[in-house]
Write a protein that holds these residues in place. Structure first.
Motif, PDB file in Angstrom:
ATOM      1  N   ILE A  16      15.212   4.825   7.152  1.00  0.00           N
ATOM      2  CA  ILE A  16      13.929   4.408   7.717  1.00  0.00           C
ATOM      3  C   ILE A  16      12.916   5.508   7.455  1.00  0.00           C
ATOM      4  CG2 ILE A  16      12.720   3.622   9.784  1.00  0.00           C
ATOM      5  CD1 ILE A  16      15.618   3.087  10.932  1.00  0.00           C
ATOM      6  N   GLU A  17      11.762   5.125   6.933  1.00  0.00           N
ATOM      7  CA  GLU A  17      10.705   6.085   6.630  1.00  0.00           C
ATOM      8  C   GLU A  17       9.534   5.942   7.591  1.00  0.00           C
ATOM      9  OE1 GLU A  17      10.944   6.970   1.826  1.00  0.00           O
ATOM     10  OE2 GLU A  17       9.328   5.713   2.605  1.00  0.00           O
ATOM     11  N   GLY A  18       8.844   7.050   7.816  1.00  0.00           N
ATOM     12  CA  GLY A  18       7.570   7.042   8.519  1.00  0.00           C
ATOM     13  C   GLY A  18       6.605   7.947   7.776  1.00  0.00           C
ATOM     14  N   TYR A  19       5.317   7.765   8.047  1.00  0.00           N
ATOM     15  CA  TYR A  19       4.284   8.487   7.290  1.00  0.00           C
ATOM     16  C   TYR A  19       3.263   9.082   8.259  1.00  0.00           C
ATOM     17  CZ  TYR A  19       6.588   5.128   4.308  1.00  0.00           C
ATOM     18  OH  TYR A  19       7.552   4.380   3.678  1.00  0.00           O
ATOM     19  N   PRO A  20       3.731   9.919   9.176  1.00  0.00           N
ATOM     20  CA  PRO A  20       2.872  10.366  10.268  1.00  0.00           C
ATOM     21  C   PRO A  20       1.865  11.440   9.863  1.00  0.00           C
ATOM     22  CG  PRO A  20       5.004  11.418  10.431  1.00  0.00           C
ATOM     23  CD  PRO A  20       5.109  10.434   9.315  1.00  0.00           C
ATOM     24  N   MET A  65       8.577  11.191   6.422  1.00  0.00           N
ATOM     25  CA  MET A  65       9.745  11.548   7.217  1.00  0.00           C
ATOM     26  C   MET A  65      10.781  10.440   7.131  1.00  0.00           C
ATOM     27  SD  MET A  65       7.871  13.348  10.520  1.00  0.00           S
ATOM     28  CE  MET A  65       9.355  14.249  11.012  1.00  0.00           C
ATOM     29  N   ARG A  66      12.044  10.862   7.244  1.00  0.00           N
ATOM     30  CA  ARG A  66      13.132   9.885   7.103  1.00  0.00           C
ATOM     31  C   ARG A  66      14.133  10.019   8.237  1.00  0.00           C
ATOM     32  NH1 ARG A  66      15.488   8.021   1.390  1.00  0.00           N
ATOM     33  NH2 ARG A  66      13.691   6.754   0.763  1.00  0.00           N
ATOM     34  N   PHE A 103      13.638  11.861  13.228  1.00  0.00           N
ATOM     35  CA  PHE A 103      13.221  11.861  11.829  1.00  0.00           C
ATOM     36  C   PHE A 103      13.070  13.294  11.326  1.00  0.00           C
ATOM     37  CE2 PHE A 103      12.195   7.626  13.082  1.00  0.00           C
ATOM     38  CZ  PHE A 103      12.041   6.853  11.943  1.00  0.00           C
ATOM     39  N   VAL A 104      13.262  13.446  10.013  1.00  0.00           N
ATOM     40  CA  VAL A 104      13.147  14.752   9.362  1.00  0.00           C
ATOM     41  C   VAL A 104      12.171  14.627   8.205  1.00  0.00           C
ATOM     42  CG1 VAL A 104      14.374  16.539   8.078  1.00  0.00           C
ATOM     43  CG2 VAL A 104      15.498  15.401  10.008  1.00  0.00           C
ATOM     44  N   ALA A 105      11.282  15.604   8.056  1.00  0.00           N
ATOM     45  CA  ALA A 105      10.319  15.585   6.949  1.00  0.00           C
ATOM     46  C   ALA A 105      11.042  15.815   5.628  1.00  0.00           C
ATOM     47  CB  ALA A 105       9.249  16.644   7.165  1.00  0.00           C
ATOM     48  N   VAL A 106      10.783  14.955   4.649  1.00  0.00           N
ATOM     49  CA  VAL A 106      11.374  15.109   3.321  1.00  0.00           C
ATOM     50  C   VAL A 106      10.352  15.603   2.307  1.00  0.00           C
ATOM     51  CG1 VAL A 106      13.218  13.455   3.703  1.00  0.00           C
ATOM     52  CG2 VAL A 106      11.021  12.645   2.814  1.00  0.00           C
ATOM     53  N   ARG A 107       9.077  15.401   2.601  1.00  0.00           N
ATOM     54  CA  ARG A 107       8.025  15.984   1.766  1.00  0.00           C
ATOM     55  C   ARG A 107       6.691  15.899   2.501  1.00  0.00           C
ATOM     56  NH1 ARG A 107       5.580  11.780  -1.487  1.00  0.00           N
ATOM     57  NH2 ARG A 107       6.681   9.803  -1.175  1.00  0.00           N
ATOM     58  N   ARG A 149       0.821  -1.208   0.000  1.00  0.00           N
ATOM     59  CA  ARG A 149       0.000   0.000   0.000  1.00  0.00           C
ATOM     60  C   ARG A 149       0.854   1.257   0.000  1.00  0.00           C
ATOM     61  NH1 ARG A 149      -5.830   0.414   1.365  1.00  0.00           N
ATOM     62  NH2 ARG A 149      -5.657  -1.800   1.825  1.00  0.00           N
ATOM     63  N   VAL A 150       1.994   1.224   0.640  1.00  0.00           N
ATOM     64  CA  VAL A 150       2.911   2.367   0.585  1.00  0.00           C
ATOM     65  C   VAL A 150       3.429   2.561  -0.832  1.00  0.00           C
ATOM     66  CG1 VAL A 150       5.141   3.261   1.357  1.00  0.00           C
ATOM     67  CG2 VAL A 150       3.577   2.226   3.012  1.00  0.00           C
ATOM     68  N   LEU A 151       3.865   1.477  -1.442  1.00  0.00           N
ATOM     69  CA  LEU A 151       4.469   1.566  -2.772  1.00  0.00           C
ATOM     70  C   LEU A 151       3.472   1.984  -3.842  1.00  0.00           C
ATOM     71  CD1 LEU A 151       6.752  -1.608  -2.751  1.00  0.00           C
ATOM     72  CD2 LEU A 151       7.392   0.768  -2.279  1.00  0.00           C
ATOM     73  N   ASN A 152       2.178   1.775  -3.580  1.00  0.00           N
ATOM     74  CA  ASN A 152       1.163   2.110  -4.578  1.00  0.00           C
ATOM     75  C   ASN A 152       0.272   3.284  -4.173  1.00  0.00           C
ATOM     76  OD1 ASN A 152       1.263  -0.192  -6.741  1.00  0.00           O
ATOM     77  ND2 ASN A 152       1.457  -1.230  -4.776  1.00  0.00           N
ATOM     78  N   SER A 153       0.585   3.894  -3.049  1.00  0.00           N
ATOM     79  CA  SER A 153      -0.224   5.004  -2.567  1.00  0.00           C
ATOM     80  C   SER A 153       0.076   6.280  -3.342  1.00  0.00           C
ATOM     81  CB  SER A 153       0.061   5.239  -1.078  1.00  0.00           C
ATOM     82  OG  SER A 153      -0.458   6.479  -0.657  1.00  0.00           O
ATOM     83  N   ARG A 154      -0.971   6.987  -3.723  1.00  0.00           N
ATOM     84  CA  ARG A 154      -0.785   8.264  -4.407  1.00  0.00           C
ATOM     85  C   ARG A 154      -0.029   9.248  -3.527  1.00  0.00           C
ATOM     86  NH1 ARG A 154      -3.746  12.794  -4.093  1.00  0.00           N
ATOM     87  NH2 ARG A 154      -5.357  11.702  -2.893  1.00  0.00           N
ATOM     88  N   LEU A 155      -0.249   9.178  -2.223  1.00  0.00           N
ATOM     89  CA  LEU A 155       0.386  10.111  -1.302  1.00  0.00           C
ATOM     90  C   LEU A 155       1.778   9.680  -0.861  1.00  0.00           C
ATOM     91  CD1 LEU A 155      -2.565  11.040   1.104  1.00  0.00           C
ATOM     92  CD2 LEU A 155      -1.664  12.381  -0.789  1.00  0.00           C
ATOM     93  N   LEU A 156       1.962   8.388  -0.635  1.00  0.00           N
ATOM     94  CA  LEU A 156       3.151   7.926   0.074  1.00  0.00           C
ATOM     95  C   LEU A 156       4.201   7.261  -0.794  1.00  0.00           C
ATOM     96  CD1 LEU A 156       1.376   6.346   3.176  1.00  0.00           C
ATOM     97  CD2 LEU A 156       2.130   8.714   2.860  1.00  0.00           C
ATOM     98  N   LYS A 157       3.851   6.848  -1.991  1.00  0.00           N
ATOM     99  CA  LYS A 157       4.808   6.094  -2.791  1.00  0.00           C
ATOM    100  C   LYS A 157       6.051   6.916  -3.091  1.00  0.00           C
ATOM    101  CE  LYS A 157       2.726   7.185  -7.310  1.00  0.00           C
ATOM    102  NZ  LYS A 157       2.058   6.584  -8.490  1.00  0.00           N
TER     103      LYS A 157
END
Length: 227
Positions: A149-153, A192-193, A179-183, A91-99
């Motif tokens: 390491i990624e997170g999607y908070p 965040m990464r 973690f730091v926001a990358v987008r 779902r992450v790899l195919n998400s419009r928001l998160l991929k």
């Protein structure tokens, strides 16, 4: 406050996870399978009281994979975090928001890990369990080959979306863990990464309030109400 110990969920620990998630599979028959499969497969897995989603998670442990980590206090499970290589989360790899903005490279993508979900029963929320779990997830990922390491908070700085909407974790939680926001795919979500060398591992007897070594006892710090 009692110490908290974080353990990877292996096949031997499956009965503890099964009891901890209970008859509802943590939440709405999910069994934390939501990010691992596409929508139709997940919806099918939710039928029959989540039998399909539960079986998916059980098979992971039987295949010697670790779907996540459990936090224990006094030998009782109190919190869960899902952490694994990003390529395990369809779902992450195919998400419009998160991929990822670029197509994943199959030769290196297994070095990118994702922290996708937290869960704790109501009586254990607001006690810093999420902070302990995220810190342990970071150390566990680095110890098992992660470079990033990624997170999607959820960004709760402008409004509170409700407790049921922050199972991804919050931006504040991830910031506290380095973690730091990358987008920002939208105003409510962040990608965040975390990228650093793993900490020097310690033994269980070397306890520290900020220790995040998996299988080490740690003392929690405050966390958002979600976990």
């Amino acid at each position: 406050m009692s110490d908290v110990e974080v353990r990877p969920v292996t096949a031997d620990l499956w009965p503890e996870l099964e009891r901890f998630f209970g008859p509802r599979g943590a939440y709405a028959n999910c069994w934390c399978a939501f990010f691992r499969v596409r929508s139709k497969e997940f919806e099918a897995g939710c039928r029959d009281k989540g039998a399909g989603n539960k079986l998916l998670m059980r098979r992971l442990t039987l295949d010697n994979q670790v779907p996540g980590l459990l936090a224990f206090r006094d030998q009782t499970p109190i919190g869960w975090v899902s952490v694994a290589p990003r390529d395990q989360f369809a779902r992450v790899l195919n998400s419009r928001l998160l991929k990822p903005p670029e197509p994943p490279d199959p030769t290196t993508d297994d070095a990118v890990w994702s922290v996708v979900c937290f869960w704790a029963p109501k009586q254990h929320r607001g006690q810093g369990v999420a902070d302990v779990l995220l810190e342990a997830a970071v150390d566990y990922a680095y110890a098992h080959g992660a470079n990033v390491i990624e997170g999607y908070p959820v960004d709760t700085s402008k409004n509170w979306p409700g407790i049921d909407a922050i199972y991804h974790g919050t931006v504040g939680l991830f910031e506290r863990a380095g973690f730091v926001a990358v987008r920002h795919p939208n105003e409510r979500r962040a990608v965040m990464r975390h990228a650093r060398k793993p900490k020097t591992r310690t033994t269980r007897n070397q306890r520290s309030p900020k220790s995040s070594v998996v299988l080490a006892a740690v003392s929690p710090s405050p966390s958002p109400p979600g976990c």
